[in-house]
Scaffold this active site. Structure first.
Site, PDB file in Angstrom:
ATOM      1  CB  VAL A 129     104.453 -26.526  56.030  1.00 55.54           C
ATOM      2  CG1 VAL A 129     104.917 -27.455  54.913  1.00 55.54           C
ATOM      3  CG2 VAL A 129     105.025 -26.975  57.357  1.00 55.54           C
TER       4      VAL A 129
ATOM      5  CB  THR B 100     103.887 -34.101  60.093  1.00 58.05           C
ATOM      6  OG1 THR B 100     104.976 -33.311  59.624  1.00 58.05           O
ATOM      7  CG2 THR B 100     104.423 -35.306  60.835  1.00 58.05           C
TER       8      THR B 100
ATOM      9  CG  LEU C  83     110.607 -26.560  55.511  1.00 59.86           C
ATOM     10  CD1 LEU C  83     109.446 -25.695  55.069  1.00 59.86           C
ATOM     11  CD2 LEU C  83     111.837 -26.307  54.660  1.00 59.86           C
TER      12      LEU C  83
ATOM     13  N   GLY D 233     110.407 -27.742  72.263  1.00 57.45           N
ATOM     14  CA  GLY D 233     109.019 -27.281  72.201  1.00 57.45           C
ATOM     15  C   GLY D 233     108.659 -27.130  70.737  1.00 57.45           C
TER      16      GLY D 233
ATOM     17  CB  CYS E 272     107.548 -30.264  64.557  1.00 54.07           C
ATOM     18  SG  CYS E 272     106.927 -29.364  63.147  1.00 54.07           S
TER      19      CYS E 272
HETATM   20  C1  UDX Z   1     111.647 -29.293  63.758  1.00 59.27           C
HETATM   21  C2  UDX Z   1     112.552 -30.145  62.839  1.00 59.27           C
HETATM   22  O1  UDX Z   1     113.923 -29.765  63.019  1.00 59.27           O
HETATM   23  C3  UDX Z   1     112.148 -30.001  61.400  1.00 59.27           C
HETATM   24  O2  UDX Z   1     112.927 -30.855  60.586  1.00 59.27           O
HETATM   25  C4  UDX Z   1     110.678 -30.388  61.303  1.00 59.27           C
HETATM   26  O3  UDX Z   1     110.207 -30.366  60.032  1.00 59.27           O
HETATM   27  C5  UDX Z   1     109.841 -29.483  62.186  1.00 59.27           C
HETATM   28  O4  UDX Z   1     110.306 -29.627  63.519  1.00 59.27           O
HETATM   29  P1  UDX Z   1     111.464 -26.762  64.526  1.00 59.27           P
HETATM   30  O5  UDX Z   1     110.252 -27.172  65.288  1.00 59.27           O
HETATM   31  O6  UDX Z   1     111.424 -25.510  63.735  1.00 59.27           O
HETATM   32  O7  UDX Z   1     111.879 -27.915  63.479  1.00 59.27           O
HETATM   33  O8  UDX Z   1     112.619 -26.630  65.586  1.00 59.27           O
HETATM   34  P2  UDX Z   1     114.104 -27.165  65.803  1.00 59.27           P
HETATM   35  O9  UDX Z   1     115.074 -26.143  65.403  1.00 59.27           O
HETATM   36  O10 UDX Z   1     114.289 -28.522  65.247  1.00 59.27           O
HETATM   37  O11 UDX Z   1     114.109 -27.231  67.402  1.00 59.27           O
HETATM   38  C6  UDX Z   1     113.106 -27.950  68.090  1.00 59.27           C
HETATM   39  C7  UDX Z   1     113.209 -27.736  69.573  1.00 59.27           C
HETATM   40  O12 UDX Z   1     114.331 -28.399  70.096  1.00 59.27           O
HETATM   41  C8  UDX Z   1     113.329 -26.287  70.029  1.00 59.27           C
HETATM   42  O13 UDX Z   1     112.470 -26.101  71.133  1.00 59.27           O
HETATM   43  C9  UDX Z   1     114.769 -26.136  70.434  1.00 59.27           C
HETATM   44  O14 UDX Z   1     114.953 -25.152  71.435  1.00 59.27           O
HETATM   45  C10 UDX Z   1     115.057 -27.525  70.959  1.00 59.27           C
HETATM   46  N1  UDX Z   1     116.469 -27.919  70.899  1.00 59.27           N
HETATM   47  C11 UDX Z   1     117.085 -28.051  69.692  1.00 59.27           C
HETATM   48  C12 UDX Z   1     117.168 -28.181  72.070  1.00 59.27           C
HETATM   49  O15 UDX Z   1     116.622 -28.083  73.178  1.00 59.27           O
HETATM   50  N2  UDX Z   1     118.469 -28.588  71.977  1.00 59.27           N
HETATM   51  C13 UDX Z   1     119.094 -28.737  70.780  1.00 59.27           C
HETATM   52  O16 UDX Z   1     120.279 -29.121  70.787  1.00 59.27           O
HETATM   53  C14 UDX Z   1     118.391 -28.452  69.610  1.00 59.27           C
END
Ligand code: UDX
Length: 461
Positions: A12, A122, A154, A258, A261
């Protein structure tokens, strides 16, 4: 040009600092790790994020971006200091605030002029007030300051675009003048700016992440039902997504969420609710379903491999928790690999960027140099991360290398019918009739099917 100090050069902090530098501000990033700061000074970036390295380089060259371990140096002319340090999960799921405390204490001891302290990490609802209290108690002599919460939204892999094209900027403070100054910093982004009180801003972040995690667990629950009833969850999600009230995002069924966050934030929100005497049953269900999504992969593989995993060679295609990142934190692949090994499977893996991290995190996991090398002699291949490059693999070649043609698609990347044509025993998540023949017949069919497939992977029936 505003002078901004950024405490913490993790994900971040680096993205925030670099993007603010790119908007024309003077940024000094501080970290207590000398090793990290030395790396950054040499032009090396400790994390993988598309476009970040180039953007850092450009802004360092332009004299707008600096790195230091010294709070004195960073705060010297700063008007703002952003706290962007990590908040890992504590033993009971609560957010561990030790790094926030350390940053707040260092700021308080060092500041010699009024400062606006912006919290981007966070943190549990109420932390803004707690930070203000630490600063007041630690300052050697009283100097004016204000605390503003400005949660980050993000996504790893698209963080720079997300920053530059923010859906919204949320600011929380009990000091409207300070909130206004932080709002000014964000004006070039042309994003809606929501100004509220400190605790509400902190809650917006948790509620947003918990809601997105809920969507993922919701669609995974629907996938489980689809599988039983013969419907295809991908089409169900697409059909739902056209409804403007629902929208198409975060409805991809698979191995679940996973990363650094969602798992920790949902847990932390549950913890906050419990401490206040609430019963956060929806949040618990979200976490349970997410855990079951990983178990689904193990159960499916066990079933397809004749009821036992002992001695079976299983390949994990994709190790990072999602594509376009090398982050392995709370990665479904890493946990599934571990669960498979507990049952005696011989597990190997491949990932386009996180191999180095995977070798460190799990030295027992053997790694292949390419998807084709991974496929060699496997009894089953499990797709864990939907990297783009996996969508364009020569699946006939993959098939030809495998000892048994079992393909479990944990991210619904492939077309079941096409995979069936190549000769795979294909199983996706909630793909209903398209892959339901596998469920009934797989165990008996593996050997006969194998015999029917010629060297090019064509099925001769
Ligand atoms: C997330 C939030 O989106 C972001 O706003 C916050 O600040 C940080 O956490 P990030 O951890 O980078 O971001 O991942 P993200 O793209 O949101 O995906 C999170 C997880 O959900 C991943 O493991 C992804 O594989 C999973 N996912 C996402 C699914 O299983 N299905 C989906 O439809 C979308």
């Amino acid at each position: 040009m505003r002078h901004i100090a950024v405490a913490g050069t993790g994900y971040v902090g680096l993205v925030t600092g670099t993007c603010f530098a790119n908007l024309g501000n003077k940024i000094t990033c501080i970290d207590i790790s000398e090793e990290k700061i030395e790396m950054l000074k040499r032009g090396e970036v400790p994390i993988y994020e598309p476009g970040l390295s180039e953007l850092i380089q450009r802004n360092v060259q332009a004299g707008r971006l600096h790195f230091t371990t010294s709070y004195e140096e960073a705060l010297r002319d700063a008007e703002f200091v952003f706290i962007c340090v990590g908040t890992p999960s504590g033993v009971d799921g609560e957010a561990d605030l030790r790094y926030v405390r350390m940053a707040a204490e260092s700021i308080a001891r060092t500041m010699d002029h009024p400062l606006i302290i912006v919290n981007k990490s966070t943190v549990p609802v109420g932390t803004g007030d707690w930070v203000a209290d630490i600063i007041t108690r630690t300052q050697p002599k009283p100097i004016d300051f204000a605390v503003v919460s400005c949660p980050e939204f993000l996504k790893e892999g698209s963080a720079i675009t997300d920053f530059m094209n923010s859906d919204r900027v949320v600011l929380g403070s009990m000091n409207p003048e300070a909130a206004d100054k932080v709002a000014q910093l964000h004006l070039p982004l042309r994003a809606p700016i929501i100004v509220t009180d400190l605790r509400t801003a902190e809650m917006i972040k948790y509620a947003s992440n918990a809601f997105l995690a809920t969507r993922i667990s919701f669609i995974n629950e629907i996938a489980t039902i689809c599988e039983k009833l013969g419907a295809d969850v991908r089409e169900v999600a697409a059909g739902m997504g056209y409804d403007k009230r629902i929208g198409p995002h975060f409805l991809n069924a698979g191995l679940g969420y996973g990363g650094s966050c969602f798992p920790k934030d949902v847990k932390a929100l549950e913890h906050m609710a419990l401490v206040q005497g609430s019963h956060p049953s929806l949040l618990r269900a979200v976490m349970d379903i997410n855990r079951d999504a990983r178990r689904w992969a193990v159960i499916t593989l066990r079933k397809l491999l004749g009821g036992r995993l002992n001695g079976k060679r299983i390949g994990l295609l994709g190790l990072a928790f999602k594509p376009n990142t090398d982050d392995l934190r709370e990665s479904p692949a890493m946990e599934i690999g571990h669960l498979l090994r507990i049952e005696g499977a011989i597990v190997s893996g491949y990932d386009p960027v996180s191999m180095h991290g995977a070798a460190k995190l799990d030295p027992e996991l053997s790694l292949a140099a390419s998807p084709y090398e991974l496929a060699q002699d496997l009894d089953a291949l499990l797709i864990c991360t939907e990297w783009d490059e996996f969508k364009h693999l020569d699946m006939t070649r993959i098939h030809a290398g495998m000892a048994q043609p079992i393909l479990v698609d944990g991210r619904n990347v492939y077309d079941p019918i096409q995979m069936g044509r190549i000769g795979f025993i294909y199983r996706g998540v909630g793909r209903g009739q398209t892959s339901s023949f596998v469920e009934e017949d797989a165990i008996n069919m593996i050997t006969p099917l194998r015999n029917l497939v010629d060297a090019n992977g064509a099925v001769s029936t």
